[in-house]
Design a protein around this motif. Structure first.
Motif, PDB file in Angstrom:
ATOM      1  N   PHE A  48       0.838  -1.187   0.000  1.00  0.00           N
ATOM      2  CA  PHE A  48       0.000   0.000   0.000  1.00  0.00           C
ATOM      3  C   PHE A  48       0.877   1.243   0.000  1.00  0.00           C
ATOM      4  N   LEU A  49       0.320   2.339  -0.513  1.00  0.00           N
ATOM      5  CA  LEU A  49       0.986   3.636  -0.543  1.00  0.00           C
ATOM      6  C   LEU A  49      -0.100   4.694  -0.396  1.00  0.00           C
ATOM      7  N   ALA A  50       0.046   5.612   0.562  1.00  0.00           N
ATOM      8  CA  ALA A  50      -0.998   6.610   0.802  1.00  0.00           C
ATOM      9  C   ALA A  50      -0.369   7.917   1.269  1.00  0.00           C
ATOM     10  N   ASN A  51      -1.026   9.015   0.909  1.00  0.00           N
ATOM     11  CA  ASN A  51      -0.550  10.343   1.292  1.00  0.00           C
ATOM     12  C   ASN A  51      -1.739  11.222   1.650  1.00  0.00           C
ATOM     13  N   TYR A  52      -1.569  12.071   2.646  1.00  0.00           N
ATOM     14  CA  TYR A  52      -2.578  13.070   3.001  1.00  0.00           C
ATOM     15  C   TYR A  52      -1.876  14.397   3.285  1.00  0.00           C
TER      16      TYR A  52
END
Length: 810
Positions: A275-279
């Protein structure tokens, strides 16, 4: 030694022993055409003594352990394939390097002989696109001055591409309107990925895309390959990298624009998925929310997020789920047109005050599935949903000047509040596509696909007619429009010197039964070991923005009609030819010329009008349109580029071009984007192995830009040059002189620097970028303002803007 290794020493407990800091490089290797994993290929670090290398496994995976920090180069070798080099891989302590690499099979098959191919740095990754394209690496998005953390702004560093220097990140390609640029994410068309975007999707203030998530992406400026349709100007095919599938990693950032967090890692140890996520949340908005700053009228705020889930299976193929979304809002009290372009009447009067309120959102989500159906054949299926909405309100007040007995001004009193402009725009899009790819043999590859899209629009707009004092409806509709696009491409490699790609694209608008057949052709000839000649042609078409199809046009008797529902497709013939010469492995000279013949352009159905929709930005007009306009864009681009090597690089490019259109009055005019010339000079130097522990790196980068000013529509003037505009009656602009001239040329200097420190488990970076460091404020266009000398106000170049960011990689 050809390559310098970064050596770091740290004290370990009481023993005081020294240790070299290292990191791992892992990834996958596959065939460029068939996408099959390559087994038994050697992957090693160039120049390493002793040699650090490995061999790919049954899934094409490789792992290089304990690679010294710094920049390194890999060499890839496999019998029957062209040897490949991958340069400028940045190895930091805070994160593993994860790569997805491909190799091209050699057309000449000789056992136990390695065929060497020159590393064509900067070339587009899509090998069906042979010209007018380039790749943009993650390293470049961070390095180039002026592209600070914004994938859109980085494009203006390249030949033939510019923006309007107002602070907007719109993309103007070869004199074409930025609304005809196509944005793609993971192979799927998406909404304009910018906060504070407008209905024409020409730009915005800040990109919702974050370069923490980006992989190497492709950008094309003309004569597109057959897979790209519904586009006239440029294609930005953005790719997201896959997350690390072996260990958890994170990036924390805090800057002037925003504070963000990026997380990535495996789902579980025995699974290759990740998984890869950014906020991100805007910093100024955050400070305002917690009460540390108080901005009159409210702070412009935004937040955004993106993710990618990589989900491979053993037998059912590989799945990927990805998304991008964002929210933004801004409130500007006592707004003046010189601050930023907004819809409606671009004028300012002392007796009128306007307050501007804007809120917008964007959302994109997609699912991709790649299935290997034979040894050399695969199917790629994509499903996606996207949407965006823009709510805009301009409230207007009468200003009453309160004065004392001596006539001195005391204060303003606001009366008679009324809506000047109101807009509610919402779009939702559903897309499905399937692409079949087959490597028939080493010389032949075919690709074919179909793409269906259903677009649902809900628009309601009105503005205050100053001449009548009553609101006038601009648009009010809820409609669905479906399109079906099909394509087929064939690539033929005649030995190692000539490559030809032939294709056909079919565009169908099911709403009003408009369709086209668009041939595409591209050729590349490797003229010796250093020269490349390419040429190509393509017929391209697109729909105009939907508001033009359903515009309500007011008739003399006060009724409204919708005369544009049957508008046809805009079309263009693209011709391109170029030559590239590699002076050395890292230094190239490239020249490319182009001619674009545009036709079927929507223009106002009047033989005295200069209006064409290709010029509209915020200054759109709703009139009766016909597909009888034409245009032409032509120019030549020259690039001298030294790719990053031995700690420095430079990029010099220039473009000379014309952009013309002809409406029904028969007069050929400049378009609004005919800047005529642009020059970019970029350079940078990296200083590594600094400090007592040799663990620090400083990078310095600069950019100088020269460009012709944007053509504009002037205010009405008499023979003495005095402004005679009358906003009350709606007569402001001299349309007879539309886009004849510019006001000022554009000049801008940008500087950026970064400071990086590697620790045992972390990497820390401090970035500084200063746009327009000389604070030059070239005039771009004018507007009516009765408070200024001669009643003329100027919309100017965006001033000096520093941007600072700190990141830590864990």
């Amino acid at each position: 030694m050809k390559y310098l290794y970064l050596t770091f020493f740290s004290l370990l407990g009481m023993a005081g022993s020294a240790q070299t800091l290292t990191q791992n490089i892992r990834g996958t290797l596959s065939d460029a055409d068939s996408k099959q994993p390559l087994v038994g290929a050697t992957v090693f670090v160039a120049g390493s003594v002793p040699v650090k290398g490995t061999v790919t496994d049954q899934s094409g995976r490789f792992l290089l352990e304990q690679i010294p920090l710094g920049r390194t180069r890999l060499e890839l070798r496999l019998v029957g394939y062209e040897q490949r080099q991958v340069s400028n891989i940045v190895v930091d302590a805070g994160r593993e390097v994860v790569l997805d690499l491909v190799m091209q099979e050699a057309t000449t098959q000789l056992n136990e002989v390695v065929v060497t191919a020159t590393e064509n740095k900067g070339e587009a990754q899509n090998d069906m696109a042979l010209l007018s394209g380039r790749s943009i690496s993650l390293d470049e998005t961070k390095r180039y001055a002026g592209g600070f953390n914004d994938p859109a702004m980085i494009l203006s560093n390249f030949a033939g591409v510019t923006n309007n220097s107002t602070g907007s990140n719109e993309v103007i390609v070869r004199g074409n309107s930025p609304k005809y640029v196509q944005w793609r994410l993971e192979g799927v068309e998406i909404t304009n990925p910018n906060h504070f975007a407008d209905q024409n999707s020409v730009g915005g203030g800040v990109s919702a895309l974050n370069n923490n998530l980006l992989a190497t992406s492709d950008f094309y400026t003309g004569a597109f390959s057959a897979e790209y349709g519904d586009v006239l100007s440029g294609v930005y095919d953005v790719k997201l990298r896959s997350g690390n599938n072996q260990q958890f990693q994170s990036i924390l950032g805090l800057g002037i624009l925003g504070a963000d967090v990026t997380l990535e890692g495996p789902f579980r140890k025995d699974y290759q998925g990740s998984f890869l996520a950014n906020y991100r949340y805007s910093t100024i908005g955050l400070l305002s929310d917690i009460g540390l700053v108080d901005i009159e009228g409210g702070a412009p705020t935004f937040q955004d997020g993106a993710f990618k889930l990589s989900l491979p299976t053993k037998k059912a193929g590989s799945f990927s789920l990805f998304g991008l979304g964002g929210l933004s809002k801004v409130y500007l009290a006592d707004f003046n047109p010189g601050t930023a372009p907004i819809p409606g009447n671009q004028s300012a009067r002392e007796t009128i005050r306007k307050d501007y309120d804007k809120r917008s959102f964007l959302i994109n989500a997609g699912l991709s599935h790649r299935l290997q159906i034979s040894k050399n054949g695969s199917l790629l299926t994509l499903l996606s949903f996207s949407g965006n909405g823009i709510n805009e309100d301009i409230d207007q007040f009468d200003v009453i000047k309160i004065r004392d007995d001596a006539g001195q001004w005391l204060r303003d009193s606001l009366e008679n509040k009324r809506p000047n402009y109101k807009s509610r725009l919402n779009n939702t899009n559903y897309r499905a596509s399937i692409t079949y790819n087959n490597k028939l043999n080493v010389r032949n590859r075919i690709e074919a696909g179909a793409k269906f899209a259903y677009n649902n629009f809900s628009y309601a707009q009105s503005f205050l007619d100053d001449s009548t004092g009553a609101p006038q409806v601009l648009s009010d509709f809820k409609e669905g429009i479906a399109t079906l696009r099909n394509f087929v491409s064939w690539k033929y490699r005649a030995g190692n010197t000539v490559t030809i790609v032939v294709g056909l694209h079919n565009m169908n608008v099911l709403y009003n039964k408009k369709s086209t057949l668009e041939p595409r052709l591209a050729m590349r000839w490797n003229a010796g070991s250093r020269g490349i000649v390419n040429a190509g042609y393509g017929l391209h078409s697109t729909m105009d923005r939907v508001h033009n199809y359903f515009a309500k046009v007011k008739q003399p008797n006060g009724s409204y009609t919708e005369p544009n529902r049957n508008l046809g497709l805009l079309k263009a013939h693209h011709f391109v030819a170029g030559y590239e010469y590699r002076l050395t492995e890292n230094l190239r000279i490239k020249a490319e010329g182009y001619y674009q013949h545009l036709y079927n352009l929507p223009v106002e159905n009047s033989d005295t009008s200069s209006y064409a929709t290709i010029n509209e930005g915020q200054d759109f007009r709703y009139v009766e349109l016909v597909n009888k306009g034409k245009g032409r864009n032509y120019g030549i681009e020259l690039t001298i580029e030294r790719f990053f090597d031995k700690n420095y690089y430079f990029l010099i490019n220039s473009s000379l071009y014309q952009s013309k259109y002809t409406p029904l009055d028969g007069k050929e005019r400049n378009t609004a984007y005919a800047d005529n010339y642009l020059v970019n000079v970029l350079a940078g130097k990296e200083f590594s192995n600094l400090g007592r522990k040799h663990n620090k790196t400083i990078s310095l980068n600069a950019k100088v830009f020269f460009g012709g000013g944007k053509k504009y529509i002037p205010l009405l003037r008499n023979s003495a040059g005095q402004v005679t505009s009358e906003p009350e009656s709606g007569t402001i602009w001299d349309y007879d002189k539309a886009y004849e001239n510019k006001i000022d040329d554009i000049y801008q200097v940008t500087f950026s620097a970064s400071y990086k420190v590697n620790k045992r488990k972390t990497t820390r970076e401090l970035f500084l970028n200063i746009d327009n460091i000389t604070n030059r404020r070239s005039r771009i266009s004018e507007y009516y303002d009765d408070s200024k000398s001669g009643s003329v106000g100027y919309f100017t170049q965006f001033g000096i803007f520093p941007n600072l960011m700190y990141r830590i990689y864990l």
